[in-house]
Design a protein around this motif. Structure first.
Motif, PDB file in Angstrom:
ATOM      1  N   ALA A 517       0.831  -1.205   0.000  1.00  0.00           N
ATOM      2  CA  ALA A 517       0.000   0.000   0.000  1.00  0.00           C
ATOM      3  C   ALA A 517       0.865   1.255   0.000  1.00  0.00           C
ATOM      4  CB  ALA A 517      -0.918  -0.005   1.221  1.00  0.00           C
ATOM      5  N   LEU A 518       1.985   1.214   0.715  1.00  0.00           N
ATOM      6  CA  LEU A 518       2.888   2.370   0.761  1.00  0.00           C
ATOM      7  C   LEU A 518       3.691   2.497  -0.530  1.00  0.00           C
ATOM      8  CD1 LEU A 518       4.151   2.020   4.458  1.00  0.00           C
ATOM      9  CD2 LEU A 518       2.516   3.683   3.576  1.00  0.00           C
ATOM     10  N   THR A 519       4.194   1.372  -1.029  1.00  0.00           N
ATOM     11  CA  THR A 519       5.012   1.439  -2.252  1.00  0.00           C
ATOM     12  C   THR A 519       4.177   1.849  -3.456  1.00  0.00           C
ATOM     13  OG1 THR A 519       4.705  -0.954  -2.591  1.00  0.00           O
ATOM     14  CG2 THR A 519       6.681  -0.250  -1.415  1.00  0.00           C
ATOM     15  N   THR A 520       2.886   1.529  -3.456  1.00  0.00           N
ATOM     16  CA  THR A 520       2.005   1.950  -4.552  1.00  0.00           C
ATOM     17  C   THR A 520       1.957   3.468  -4.664  1.00  0.00           C
ATOM     18  OG1 THR A 520       0.616  -0.019  -4.294  1.00  0.00           O
ATOM     19  CG2 THR A 520      -0.370   1.860  -5.427  1.00  0.00           C
ATOM     20  N   LEU A 521       2.125   4.147  -3.541  1.00  0.00           N
ATOM     21  CA  LEU A 521       2.060   5.609  -3.528  1.00  0.00           C
ATOM     22  C   LEU A 521       3.433   6.262  -3.622  1.00  0.00           C
ATOM     23  CD1 LEU A 521      -0.712   6.062  -0.801  1.00  0.00           C
ATOM     24  CD2 LEU A 521      -0.952   6.162  -3.285  1.00  0.00           C
ATOM     25  N   GLY A 522       4.447   5.487  -4.014  1.00  0.00           N
ATOM     26  CA  GLY A 522       5.759   6.067  -4.291  1.00  0.00           C
ATOM     27  C   GLY A 522       6.793   5.914  -3.200  1.00  0.00           C
ATOM     28  N   VAL A 523       6.436   5.294  -2.091  1.00  0.00           N
ATOM     29  CA  VAL A 523       7.419   5.052  -1.023  1.00  0.00           C
ATOM     30  C   VAL A 523       8.324   3.902  -1.456  1.00  0.00           C
ATOM     31  CG1 VAL A 523       7.703   4.404   1.395  1.00  0.00           C
ATOM     32  CG2 VAL A 523       5.773   5.837   0.708  1.00  0.00           C
ATOM     33  N   THR A 524       9.625   4.019  -1.207  1.00  0.00           N
ATOM     34  CA  THR A 524      10.528   2.932  -1.571  1.00  0.00           C
ATOM     35  C   THR A 524      10.299   1.735  -0.653  1.00  0.00           C
ATOM     36  OG1 THR A 524      12.319   3.607  -0.091  1.00  0.00           O
ATOM     37  CG2 THR A 524      12.259   4.626  -2.283  1.00  0.00           C
ATOM     38  N   GLN A 525      10.710   0.562  -1.116  1.00  0.00           N
ATOM     39  CA  GLN A 525      10.542  -0.639  -0.301  1.00  0.00           C
ATOM     40  C   GLN A 525      11.294  -0.529   1.024  1.00  0.00           C
ATOM     41  OE1 GLN A 525      11.569  -4.029  -2.890  1.00  0.00           O
ATOM     42  NE2 GLN A 525       9.431  -4.666  -2.653  1.00  0.00           N
ATOM     43  N   ALA A 526      12.509   0.026   0.972  1.00  0.00           N
ATOM     44  CA  ALA A 526      13.296   0.154   2.204  1.00  0.00           C
ATOM     45  C   ALA A 526      12.558   1.024   3.218  1.00  0.00           C
ATOM     46  CB  ALA A 526      14.672   0.740   1.898  1.00  0.00           C
ATOM     47  N   GLU A 527      12.017   2.166   2.751  1.00  0.00           N
ATOM     48  CA  GLU A 527      11.290   3.055   3.662  1.00  0.00           C
ATOM     49  C   GLU A 527      10.023   2.382   4.199  1.00  0.00           C
ATOM     50  OE1 GLU A 527      12.693   7.130   1.306  1.00  0.00           O
ATOM     51  OE2 GLU A 527      10.738   6.220   0.933  1.00  0.00           O
ATOM     52  N   ALA A 528       9.312   1.666   3.324  1.00  0.00           N
ATOM     53  CA  ALA A 528       8.076   1.007   3.746  1.00  0.00           C
ATOM     54  C   ALA A 528       8.357  -0.077   4.783  1.00  0.00           C
ATOM     55  CB  ALA A 528       7.362   0.406   2.530  1.00  0.00           C
ATOM     56  N   TYR A 529       9.356  -0.916   4.524  1.00  0.00           N
ATOM     57  CA  TYR A 529       9.659  -2.007   5.450  1.00  0.00           C
ATOM     58  C   TYR A 529      10.189  -1.479   6.780  1.00  0.00           C
ATOM     59  CZ  TYR A 529       8.982  -5.586   1.863  1.00  0.00           C
ATOM     60  OH  TYR A 529       8.446  -6.419   0.922  1.00  0.00           O
ATOM     61  N   MET A 530      11.004  -0.421   6.753  1.00  0.00           N
ATOM     62  CA  MET A 530      11.511   0.132   8.003  1.00  0.00           C
ATOM     63  C   MET A 530      10.396   0.801   8.805  1.00  0.00           C
ATOM     64  SD  MET A 530      14.609  -0.766   8.345  1.00  0.00           S
ATOM     65  CE  MET A 530      15.172   0.240   9.706  1.00  0.00           C
ATOM     66  N   PHE A 531       9.453   1.429   8.118  1.00  0.00           N
ATOM     67  CA  PHE A 531       8.294   2.007   8.802  1.00  0.00           C
ATOM     68  C   PHE A 531       7.510   0.904   9.515  1.00  0.00           C
ATOM     69  CE2 PHE A 531       3.817   3.113   8.987  1.00  0.00           C
ATOM     70  CZ  PHE A 531       3.830   4.394   9.521  1.00  0.00           C
ATOM     71  N   VAL A 532       7.231  -0.180   8.797  1.00  0.00           N
ATOM     72  CA  VAL A 532       6.494  -1.300   9.380  1.00  0.00           C
ATOM     73  C   VAL A 532       7.290  -1.909  10.537  1.00  0.00           C
ATOM     74  CG1 VAL A 532       5.624  -3.632   8.941  1.00  0.00           C
ATOM     75  CG2 VAL A 532       5.206  -1.811   7.283  1.00  0.00           C
ATOM     76  N   PHE A 533       8.613  -2.025  10.368  1.00  0.00           N
ATOM     77  CA  PHE A 533       9.467  -2.597  11.407  1.00  0.00           C
ATOM     78  C   PHE A 533       9.360  -1.805  12.709  1.00  0.00           C
ATOM     79  CE2 PHE A 533      13.780  -2.261  13.375  1.00  0.00           C
ATOM     80  CZ  PHE A 533      13.818  -3.520  13.947  1.00  0.00           C
TER      81      PHE A 533
END
Length: 668
Positions: A517-533
């Motif tokens: 959901a985050l990467t669909t809106l332009g967030v990088t995978q690294a940023e999305a996974y670290m946010f979730v972490f």
């Protein structure tokens, strides 16, 4: 170090929401430790003599899963009476020791016949495919499973659900069952529902979960059988070599003079001790038995002291070089080195501890705490005598920087820690200590292994049904494509999920559902996974469960809810900083990405934002300046030129208002 009480020892076993293990004794205890030690040896050998992925993961689980049934209580004897509204039968009180006789250890427990049968069944269903691994894999890929394959796969599913129930409770078990029902009955959902699918029969579900690397033996299981087991072995060797005692002694020796010293000492000790335990709750409890008496003598009330203990303990999962189990999964999902994940975590960790230290400094004045004289050697003497304990930690980073794999780096560091133990006569690792460390490495990873294998059910079903993309689309559509609203909803969802299941499981589920959901809106995978972490980890300090805070309150005797709120206050920067690296273009600098000048500048701005947060939550007495400081912190975390200037201006006004109001209250 002070020995833990029975109550504290049970809280230590709450690592990742685990339940206390059995107290085994006699030949069975020896046998379990031997098997555990052999599994650790196997895991070390595989680093240098790799085994095919599916075979390795099956072999690891074939040893670990039977140990779960032997080492963890079933709990059914107490659950059934509660289910029907009757209290469980009380356990007979332990016999009091005779006068002059040392206190006896808790009575050893024996597994029941059912436990042995479950252990044998676990071994059978996992050894069965290993007898013809190539043929088994071919049958799975060709959807030509035999009836025996399906029966074995269904049996393993039930066994894993029971193993998870024993180790981490009902929440994750129920979630896994719901996903299985969804996979089987999805075709019966209304056609216009986004989450509907064509449905899968038992053979297709078993094929997905049992015969390849998409289900039970997927990435989570790979992480448990490689990264996590190796780091738990390393942590056990450090512990047996005396590193835990050194880290605590050094922390108490380093801060002696100021009134904020006791709080800073506990936080620093939590960071250092976390490199050994890798668990927020375990660090909180291990540290609490030593640190609470010091905090009490310094004048800290029970709840703030518990907040410091819990915040320092949870930092163990957030801090390099070990981090938590979810960090290893990030490396596998992103297909990057673990060193890169450590780089991602470095600046947020610094900001996290900066927030705690500032809050401690403020509280030392608010509570009129004072320095405490602790019977500890001088810091310089400790470093000269036992400073070698840092060498293996540094070596892990150096080896990974030299392109050694994380697996080889931690094994080499473990060997170095073992060799250095001979410099301390009290902690020399002879054959007995080596055996104990190897066994401890395996036994500590058992609950995480059960969680990772069961999480494969969720990941496998999500992959098979396409649920992850569908739910991501629902989140994005509900937020009308707005990144701010999507991120806010994602953070709340991960925290709520983390209240019910362990950190590792909540990260895995959220990564495959919320990450897209985050990467669909332009967030990088690294940023999305670290946010979730970060939000998965922070569920351990979020009311109403907040395991680390509950453990701290049990030690200090403080009010549990007030301790949770104090912990939340100390850890507040960790809740807000992840929004910065998801929502702002310069946020990637907080993950160490981008030009060095930008990284340094954004780190400095974020540090000012953390300071503003500390002023807003405790450093200012009046609500007008507190509100202004909070607004300044939010503006600064946008990390863009105009908001930064505006944030600095608002912060200056907040400080000015505070000074004026303070002078009016106290003209002298």
């Amino acid at each position: 170090m002070t020995e833990l009480s029975d109550r504290e020892a049970e809280l230590v076993s709450a690592h990742e929401q685990e339940r206390p293990a059995r107290q085994l004794g006699g030949p069975l205890r020896l046998g379990v430790w031997i098997v555990g030690g052999l599994l650790s040896v196997y895991s070390l050998v595989v680093v240098f003599r790799p085994v095919e992925a599916l075979e390795h993961r099956m072999t690891f689980l074939a040893v670990a899963l039977p140990l779960v049934f032997l080492c963890y209580r079933s709990g059914w004897s107490s659950f059934v009476p509660r289910l029907f509204g009757r209290g469980a039968a009380a356990s007979p009180p332990p016999e009091a020791p005779a006068e002059g006789e040392p206190e006896r250890k808790r009575r050893s427990e024996r597994p029941s016949v059912a436990d042995w049968l479950l252990a044998a069944a676990s071994l059978a269903v996992l050894v069965y495919p290993l007898l013809d691994i190539d043929g088994f894999r071919d049958r799975g890929s060709g959807a030509a499973l035999t009836d025996l394959d399906i029966v074995a796969g269904l049996a393993l599913t039930v066994l894993l659900l029971e193993a998870v129930r024993r180790t981490v409770g009902w929440s994750l078990t129920i979630i896994c069952i719901v996903f299985l029902i969804y996979a089987y009955y999805g075709a019966y959902l209304p056609i216009d529902w986004t989450i509907g699918h064509r449905g899968f029969d038992l053979g297709q579900i078993v094929s997905q979960l049992y015969t390849g690397t998409e289900g039970f033996f997927g990435v989570p299981m790979q992480v448990a059988a490689s990264y996590i087991i190796l780091f738990t072995i390393y942590g056990a060797v450090l512990d047996y070599s005396g590193a835990s005692k050194f880290f605590i002694d050094l922390s108490f020796a380093a801060f002696r003079k100021s009134r904020a010293a006791p709080g800073r000492t506990v936080t620093t000790a939590g960071f250092l001790l976390g490199t050994v335990s890798g668990s927020g709750v375990a660090t909180t409890v291990s540290l609490g038995s030593v640190a609470w008496p010091v905090l009490r003598r310094a004048g800290y009330p029970k709840e703030p002291a518990g907040g410091i203990l819990a915040a320092g303990g949870i930092g163990a999962i957030l801090s390099p070089p070990t981090l938590g189990a979810a960090a290893f999964i990030i490396a596998e999902y992103l297909r990057v080195s673990y060193l890169e994940v450590l780089l991602y975590a470095t600046i947020p960790t610094l900001l996290y501890y900066l927030g705690i230290f500032l809050a401690i400094e403020i509280d030392s004045r608010r509570f009129s705490t004072h320095a405490v004289q602790v019977d500890a050697p001088k810091a310089g003497n400790l470093l000269l005598r036992f400073g070698y304990h840092f060498s293996s930690l540094i070596l892990i980073i150096v080896l990974m920087a030299l392109d050694r794999s994380a697996f080889q780096s931690v094994v080499i560091a473990t060997a170095i820690a073992f060799a250095l133990s001979f410099l301390d006569p009290q902690h020399r690792m002879g054959p007995k200590r080596v055996g104990q460390a190897l066994a401890k490495g395996t036994l500590e990873v058992l609950p995480v292994t059960a969680v990772c294998a069961a999480a494969g059910i969720i990941v496998g079903v999500i992959t098979q049904t396409g649920l992850g993309l569908n739910l991501s689309a629902i989140i994005v559509d509900f937020a009308a494509g707005n990144l701010v609203l999507t991120t806010l909803m994602s953070g709340i969802a991960v925290m709520l999920l983390g209240l019910a299941v362990p950190v590792t499981a909540s990260f895995i589920i959220a990564a495959v559902i919320i990450g897209p959901a985050l990467t669909t809106l332009g967030v990088t995978q690294a940023e999305a996974y670290m946010f979730v972490f970060y939000y998965a980890v922070l569920s351990e300090v979020s009311p109403p469960t907040a395991l680390s805070a509950v453990a701290a309150a049990a030690i200090t005797g403080g009010n549990t809810y007030k301790t949770m709120m104090m912990t939340w206050r100390y850890t507040l920067p960790a809740f807000l900083v992840p929004f910065a690296f998801v929502l702002t273009p310069n946020g990637q600098a907080l993950l160490g990405q981008g030009p060095i000048g930008t990284v340094l500048l954004m780190t400095a701005v974020s540090a000012v934002a953390v300071a503003a947060l500390a002023l807003a939550t405790g450093g200012m007495s009046g609500w007008p300046e507190r509100v202004l400081a909070a607004i300044a912190a939010v503006l600064l975390l946008f990390l863009e030129p105009v908001p930064i200037v505006a944030g600095l201006a608002v912060l200056a006004v907040a400080v000015a208002v505070h000074l004026v109001r303070s002078r009016r209250r106290d003209p002298a």
